[in-house]
Design an enzyme around this catalytic site. Structure first.
Site, PDB file in Angstrom:
ATOM      1  N   GLU A  88       0.821  -1.219   0.000  1.00 34.20           N
ATOM      2  CA  GLU A  88       0.000   0.000   0.000  1.00 34.20           C
ATOM      3  C   GLU A  88       0.851   1.263   0.000  1.00 34.20           C
ATOM      4  OE1 GLU A  88      -3.203   2.080   3.027  1.00 34.20           O
ATOM      5  OE2 GLU A  88      -3.209  -0.108   2.803  1.00 34.20           O
ATOM      6  N   ASP A  89       1.992   1.234   0.716  1.00 37.20           N
ATOM      7  CA  ASP A  89       2.753   2.471   0.954  1.00 37.20           C
ATOM      8  C   ASP A  89       4.102   2.537   0.254  1.00 37.20           C
ATOM      9  OD1 ASP A  89       0.682   3.214   2.589  1.00 37.20           O
ATOM     10  OD2 ASP A  89       1.686   2.655   4.456  1.00 37.20           O
TER      11      ASP A  89
END
Length: 636
Positions: A88-89
């Site tokens: 996600e990051d």
């Protein structure tokens, strides 16, 4: 440099604790996988920092430790916890995770990764909830990792901005804490609730916590003296057990105060006595029989409150909770709530879905899967999360059909919900209920242990008012289906106001604002159920607000007083309010029965602080016993 060294020491210390504790449970091959995952995550997050200033890797480490040490899950969930934010990051992909750690770890990380879309079906928060809940079709471990993620975020919420705190606390109270409860994870549920209240309404939390600690300290000696004969009798009967008196959580006390509109001192059970027994197998009897032996010893020692025995051993809660509850007279003239459990039952209370047991949370999970399918097919127009919460996140009660079959219903369910639980046709034609042999309305709220029979009539059909009395998802869905078919899309209207008419905030209350569709701001108390729901599902519309005090704006408040009768009481009360505080009195009603005064008085105040001053002044009057209030709509 000094700061970097400080953080380096912190990271290394937490990493080493993760490895050290994991090594006690996992094989050398599994430890090699865990260590590789850690260094992979450390490199991926090397340029990222948390809001509090510490390196981001401290968060995955903490989540992995919760998964490993507090939930005792296997190696793949622990590895997934370390990697849960990588995709996600950072630029890394699910394919990399799959190639390096296998398809099972990749599946868990994928479920935990928020999907980025140009347009969300409902909102980003709701779509993420739905994504996680859908994972239960296949595996519950992803939910457990997400609960661990949320638990660490709540433990470190202090560094966030106030608006972010309210959003995250709202999500927690609305979604994650009830989820932990339904999964039987009592410790996690309790901690999430407490932290949610602490950050959502810090003043209320601190006030209840202070009173709770003062009460526990003041009554500790009396509790010890009351428990001592129990310990002696258990020992005389060769029953190995621990006996403790534990405070209820701050959130539990606060919610009782809110639910019943009472003060702290009016809360009935501020402490719970836990009796946990161990040696039933050594003497060759069942857990139930040992629990009943202890119950018999207790009732020989102390007077039992009539009708207080609750048997969660024969009829456990849907989350697998087993126990025997009763209430006994304490040595201070108050009822003491006692929970009797085996050590196995206590483990179930803390670890719920993590411990295999017949008829427990597995049955709830199977039911969850079926209802999720039904909601996905029918419920898009009526709110996915609201339907899930309504169905699964309330505490449950057990009621009985005429044939003796016990049926689990959400707490607050009515006879109408029961009718639909039996069959849709019975629900659609329900006219009356016989509850414990008493003729009752189908809108009557059911209590744990009720016996219920539904009377039907071919002339009776659902109408829009039924939507105000149904609680369960099944009942609401069947009523809506009927109305859409027969009455052409009749649904209750949703009205919006500047000040919430449910919680009715006053200036000085802890409040939060939400942007509405017409560019207005709706103001709620931070603890308003609607505000919690909005914060959980629409966190991006939160606005930090303060409700100002205005000399033109006054708010009617009903003050409820209970006192011992005396001469001049009403005159003193009116003088206290109108002369001392110069406030307007709209009406007053007082009834004296057997020297007990029940008085309600409607006054107008400018703020919550002014109201508290009035209440404090009334409390100082002679013979006052209880005082509470109910707010109303603003008057200009």
């Amino acid at each position: 440099m000094e700061g970097e060294n400080k953080y380096a020491e912190q990271v290394n210390s937490e990493r080493d604790l993760l490895f050290e504790n994991a090594a006690e449970r996992f094989t050398p091959e599994e430890m090699e996988m865990l260590q590789d995952a850690y260094y992979f995550a450390e490199e991926a997050h090397s340029k990222q920092w948390r809001k509090g200033g510490e390196p981001y890797i401290t968060h995955p480490i903490a989540v992995a430790r919760i998964v490993s040490e507090e939930l005792l899950l296997g190696i793949n969930p622990v590895v997934a916890a370390l990697l849960h934010d990588v995709v996600e990051d950072t630029p890394h992909t699910i394919e990399e995770i799959r190639d390096r750690y296998g398809s099972d770890v990749a599946f868990l990380v994928d479920v935990l990764t928020k999907k980025k879309r140009e347009k969300y079906e409902t909102s980003k928060q709701v779509d993420n909830f739905q994504q996680m809940l859908n994972s239960i079709h296949y595996d519950i471990r992803a939910l457990l990792i997400k609960l661990s993620d949320r638990l660490h975020n709540m433990r470190t919420l202090k560094s966030m901005a106030a608006e972010k705190q309210i959003k995250i606390a709202g999500e927690t109270d609305y979604f994650y804490a009830p989820l932990a409860n339904r999964l039987g994870l009592y410790k996690i549920k309790s901690e999430l609730e407490n932290l949610s209240l602490k950050y959502r309404s810090p003043h209320e939390y601190e006030d209840v916590e202070r009173q709770l600690n003062e009460y526990a300290e003041k009554h500790a000696k009396a509790a010890d003296e009351w428990m001592e004969p129990i310990k002696q009798k258990l020992e005389e009967n060769h029953i190995k057990a621990t006996v403790t008196c534990d405070k209820r959580s701050v959130y539990s006390i606060w919610s009782k105060m809110q639910e019943k509109n009472i003060s702290f001192k009016e809360v009935e059970h501020i402490r719970i006595v836990h009796i946990t027994f161990y040696n039933w197998q050594e003497i060759g009897i069942t857990e139930k029989r040992q629990a009943l032996r202890i119950y018999s010893i207790l009732t020989d020692l102390y007077v039992e409150k009539p009708g207080s025995l609750t048997n969660y051993i024969d009829t456990p809660k849907e989350n697998g909770y087993h126990s025997l509850h009763c209430k006994l007279m304490g040595n201070e003239g108050r009822w003491m709530e006692v929970h009797i459990q085996s050590s196995t039952m206590q483990m179930l209370s803390n670890y719920g879905c993590l411990i295999g047991h017949e008829g427990g949370v597995e049955g709830w999970i199977a039911k969850f899967r079926e209802v999720l399918k039904d909601i996905a097919f029918h419920g898009k127009d009526s709110g996915f999360i609201e339907n899930v919460k309504r169905t699964f996140y309330s505490d449950d009660i057990v009621v009985f059909a005429p044939d003796g079959k016990h049926i689990t219903m959400p707490k607050g369910a009515t006879a109408l919900d029961f009718a639909y639980e039996i069959h849709s046709k019975i629900g659609n034609h329900a006219k009356y209920a016989i509850i414990n042999d008493k003729l009752s309305s189908i809108f009557t709220e059911l209590q744990h242990g009720d016996r219920v029979k539904i009377g039907t009539s071919d002339d009776t059909h659902p109408n829009p008012d039924w939507l105000n009395h149904a609680v369960s998802y099944k009942a609401l869905q069947r009523v809506r289906q009927y109305l859409r078919k027969e009455l052409k899309n009749v649904d209750p209207e949703k009205f919006k106001y500047h000040l919430c008419k449910v919680c009715e905030p006053l200036p000085g209350d802890e409040v939060v604002g939400f942007h509405t569709d017409n560019d207005q701001i709706m103001i709620h108390k931070c603890n308003c159920e609607i505000a919690i729901s909005e914060a959980a599902q629409q966190g991006d519309i939160i606005e930090s607000v303060e409700l100002p005090v205005s000399p033109r704006c006054v708010y009617p408040v009903t003050i409820i007083i209970k006192a011992v009768n005396r001469d001049g009481f009403l005159l003193d009360l009116i003088t206290e309010i109108s002369k001392k505080y110069k406030l307007s009195i709209e009406r007053i009603r007082s009834i004296t029965t057997d020297e007990i005064i029940d008085c309600t008085i409607v006054i107008y105040v400018h703020s919550i602080n002014e109201l508290k001053q009035v209440e404090d002044g009334i409390r100082q009057m002679k013979n006052i016993y209880e005082i509470s209030h109910v707010t109303h709509a603003m008057k200009v």
